[in-house]
Every structure is written in C-alpha cells, then in structure tokens.
Design an enzyme around this catalytic site. Sequence first.
Site, PDB file in Angstrom:
ATOM      1  N   PRO A  10      34.838  42.211  27.312  1.00 26.67           N
ATOM      2  CA  PRO A  10      33.737  41.282  27.045  1.00 26.67           C
ATOM      3  C   PRO A  10      32.688  41.921  26.147  1.00 26.67           C
ATOM      4  O   PRO A  10      32.432  43.123  26.248  1.00 26.67           O
ATOM      5  CB  PRO A  10      33.169  40.967  28.431  1.00 26.67           C
ATOM      6  CG  PRO A  10      33.663  42.033  29.331  1.00 26.67           C
ATOM      7  CD  PRO A  10      34.907  42.612  28.726  1.00 26.67           C
ATOM      8  N   GLY A  28      27.962  46.584  27.630  1.00 28.14           N
ATOM      9  CA  GLY A  28      27.885  48.032  27.839  1.00 28.14           C
ATOM     10  C   GLY A  28      29.243  48.671  28.065  1.00 28.14           C
ATOM     11  O   GLY A  28      29.342  49.779  28.596  1.00 28.14           O
ATOM     12  N   LEU A  29      30.316  47.961  27.660  1.00 27.20           N
ATOM     13  CA  LEU A  29      31.661  48.520  27.851  1.00 27.20           C
ATOM     14  C   LEU A  29      32.246  49.057  26.544  1.00 27.20           C
ATOM     15  O   LEU A  29      33.419  49.420  26.488  1.00 27.20           O
ATOM     16  CB  LEU A  29      32.596  47.460  28.456  1.00 27.20           C
ATOM     17  CG  LEU A  29      32.175  46.902  29.824  1.00 27.20           C
ATOM     18  CD1 LEU A  29      33.148  45.832  30.300  1.00 27.20           C
ATOM     19  CD2 LEU A  29      32.083  48.020  30.867  1.00 27.20           C
ATOM     20  N   GLY A  30      31.429  49.091  25.505  1.00 26.78           N
ATOM     21  CA  GLY A  30      31.860  49.699  24.244  1.00 26.78           C
ATOM     22  C   GLY A  30      32.698  48.784  23.374  1.00 26.78           C
ATOM     23  O   GLY A  30      33.525  49.262  22.587  1.00 26.78           O
ATOM     24  N   SER A  57      32.003  47.036  20.715  1.00 25.73           N
ATOM     25  CA  SER A  57      31.852  47.167  19.256  1.00 25.73           C
ATOM     26  C   SER A  57      32.529  48.442  18.752  1.00 25.73           C
ATOM     27  O   SER A  57      33.238  48.412  17.737  1.00 25.73           O
ATOM     28  CB  SER A  57      30.379  47.129  18.839  1.00 25.73           C
ATOM     29  OG  SER A  57      29.658  48.160  19.443  1.00 25.73           O
ATOM     30  N   ALA A  58      32.379  49.540  19.485  1.00 21.89           N
ATOM     31  CA  ALA A  58      33.035  50.791  19.058  1.00 21.89           C
ATOM     32  C   ALA A  58      34.557  50.664  19.165  1.00 21.89           C
ATOM     33  O   ALA A  58      35.295  51.150  18.297  1.00 21.89           O
ATOM     34  CB  ALA A  58      32.546  51.957  19.919  1.00 21.89           C
ATOM     35  N   ASP A  88      29.423  56.159  22.658  1.00 26.56           N
ATOM     36  CA  ASP A  88      30.409  55.069  22.754  1.00 26.56           C
ATOM     37  C   ASP A  88      31.653  55.393  21.923  1.00 26.56           C
ATOM     38  O   ASP A  88      32.784  55.262  22.378  1.00 26.56           O
ATOM     39  CB  ASP A  88      29.807  53.755  22.227  1.00 26.56           C
ATOM     40  CG  ASP A  88      28.877  53.116  23.229  1.00 26.56           C
ATOM     41  OD1 ASP A  88      28.485  53.802  24.192  1.00 26.56           O
ATOM     42  OD2 ASP A  88      28.524  51.927  23.054  1.00 26.56           O
TER      43      ASP A  88
HETATM   44  O1  PMV Z   1      26.526  50.464  24.207  1.00 26.12           O
HETATM   45  P1  PMV Z   1      25.921  50.652  25.530  1.00 26.12           P
HETATM   46  O2  PMV Z   1      25.195  49.453  26.068  1.00 26.12           O
HETATM   47  O3  PMV Z   1      26.893  51.256  26.509  1.00 26.12           O
HETATM   48  O4  PMV Z   1      24.716  51.744  25.392  1.00 26.12           O
HETATM   49  C1  PMV Z   1      24.966  53.029  24.966  1.00 26.12           C
HETATM   50  C2  PMV Z   1      24.182  53.995  25.742  1.00 26.12           C
HETATM   51  C3  PMV Z   1      22.724  54.217  25.367  1.00 26.12           C
HETATM   52  O5  PMV Z   1      22.431  55.513  25.841  1.00 26.12           O
HETATM   53  C4  PMV Z   1      21.819  53.218  26.058  1.00 26.12           C
HETATM   54  C5  PMV Z   1      22.462  54.136  23.871  1.00 26.12           C
HETATM   55  C6  PMV Z   1      23.072  55.266  23.058  1.00 26.12           C
HETATM   56  O6  PMV Z   1      23.070  55.146  21.833  1.00 26.12           O
HETATM   57  O7  PMV Z   1      23.524  56.268  23.642  1.00 26.12           O
END
Ligand code: PMV
Length: 320
Positions: free
Chosen positions: A99, A103-105, A107-108, A150
């Site tokens: 999804p 915060g599960l990455g 986009s990366a 990520d």
């Molecule tokens: O992409 P997310 O939502 O998992 O956030 C990455 C983690 C943060 O520490 C909040 C941001 C970062 O660039 O490390």
Amino acid sequence: MNMISQKSAVGEAHSKIILFGEHAVVYGKSAIAIPFPLRIRTKINEIEGDTTITSLLYNGSLKDAPKEMNGLCECIKETFYILKRPCCNINLEFESEIPMGRGLGSSASAATSIVRALFEYFNESLSTDLLYHLVSLSECYAHGKPSGIDMMAVTSENPILFRKEKGAVDIKDDKEFYLVVADTGMIGGTRIAVEQVRQKQEENMERVNHVLNEINSITEEAREAIISGDSKKLGMLMNENHIRLVELGVSNQLLNHLVDNALENGALGAKLTGGGMGGCMISLAKNLDHGRLIGQALLQAGAKRTWHFSTKTQEIYKQI
Ligand code: PMV
C-alpha cells in the site's frame, strides 16, 4: 498499446519495516530496518511509440503522468539516459502488493523494481551504487531530504543497522521474531512529520536532542536483542521507542490506540513504524498464532488490514 515483439523483462523489490530509529535517523542516529515480504513487480514490454505506464494510479504516456509520479518519472528518464537509450518504445506495468504512503517503503520499492527491470530489459549489469543513485532521485521527490534508510532496506535481504554517514550494515545471526503490522488506512505524512520534528528541535534544541540520543541508545540495545533473540527485551525497547516518537509529535490517536490494543492483547511490544501521522504500526507477537490473534484484535480496534509474519522464514498472512 501496440506490442511489437515478445521482448520483455521483469524487475522486483520487496518492502521494508523500520523497527527502530525512524526520525532520529534523519539526524545521523542509528536505525534498524528489516525486509517485509510484500513485493512490487515492474514488467516491461516492447511497444511502438512513447514510453507508457500501466498501473492502478495511472495508465498512459510517461510524459503526461500525474505529479504524484514525478519522482518515478525522473528515475525512469535518468535510467534511460545512463543506459544510453532513447526514452521510448516500452510499456512499464506495475503490480504492487505494497500500500502507498503507509511507511512500508512503496516509493523506494517501486523505483528499485523499475531500475532492475530496465537494466534487465537492455541486458546491462547494474551495480549497487548505480541502483542507489537512480532510486535516490525518486526518493528525493517523495521525501525531500531522505536519510536513505528506505532505499537501503528495500535492497537488502537482511535486517540492517543504518546510519546516514556509515550506510547499512547487515545484522547477522538474527533470530526468528513474529511481527504484526497494522495499517491505519490513513496516508502517512512523512514529509510533514520530518518538518515538524525539525521545528520542534529549533524551539527546544536541548530536549529534542536528548530524545534523539535516547532513541539512538534504544536502537543500539535493540541490535543486541535481535542478535541474541531476546524478544522480551526487544518488545520493551519498542515500547520505549514509541514513547519517544509520541514526544516528538509524530504519532496520532489511532496509532496510539492500536499500540495500546496490541499490548492489551499480550504483544511483547508495539510502536508506530516509518514517518508516522498515519501509516502503519507494528507489534511483536510470541508466535505466528499469537500474531493472528493480535491482528484480529487490531482489526476490531480500527485497523484497515493486518499482516503477521516471521522475520526469518518471511512466511506472511494478511487479515482484512
Ligand atoms: O518512508 P517512511 O514513512 O518509512 O519514513 C522514513 C523514515 C524517516 O526517518 C521518518 C525519514 C527518513 O528519511 O529517514
């Protein structure tokens, strides 16, 4: 779309979970991330004309893609440039179990699968450094100034300890743990959350720096607990980390409610994961069956879906 040959290629990547140290990692502190077995696949086919995209979000020409895809489009164009090929005659089709914005990455992982597929399609070998360079183009659009965790986590098959200046180191000899991931159903606000922590730090440098240092110590202790297989300690450290994230202001009511609910149902520890302000939370279960029970309770408490899985075998179960 007019296919002109049978030529095709596939690139894949998995998602990630940040176990410890999100936000503090932006300030050069340690963080721990592990692979999460949801995957994204990019399939490439040869077609006539412009490069096109087939996905749930958008179907059409690369040049007309919506702004939400700007990062991925930059990554695609730069990959063509590095491969010294004109940016045309292919369709990129995305199939994702991850999804978006939780915060599960996602986009990366999407960028990683695209770069892998394009290099595969043109029969070129891809170095890790070049992969990082291309994925980071997309990540900068998604996050502003990402720490890079990520990208490192979605390209690693092992748990990693990550620090901005030192990069990622595999955590070897890790034991088996059972995690439950719950989706709040709310798009997380990583960019806003990172900015908010920055503002808080400007207003109260001493206190915020103290909290960031505490998170760093928690993460270092968690690394030892992962290596020794001490799940009780690991759970306790997750709780400690969550308290610090609440103090930084990046949690919200639903995340806190789900954390409390997991603990009431016997979880060894629980915290938000990733940027926060929505997205997902994680909890540590005693075994897979316990993970299923915690997952069911979390659904009743307001989570939109849950996954419970083994960090070692990557066996995963989804509940909705
Ligand atoms: O992409 P997310 O939502 O998992 O956030 C990455 C983690 C943060 O520490 C909040 C941001 C970062 O660039 O490390």
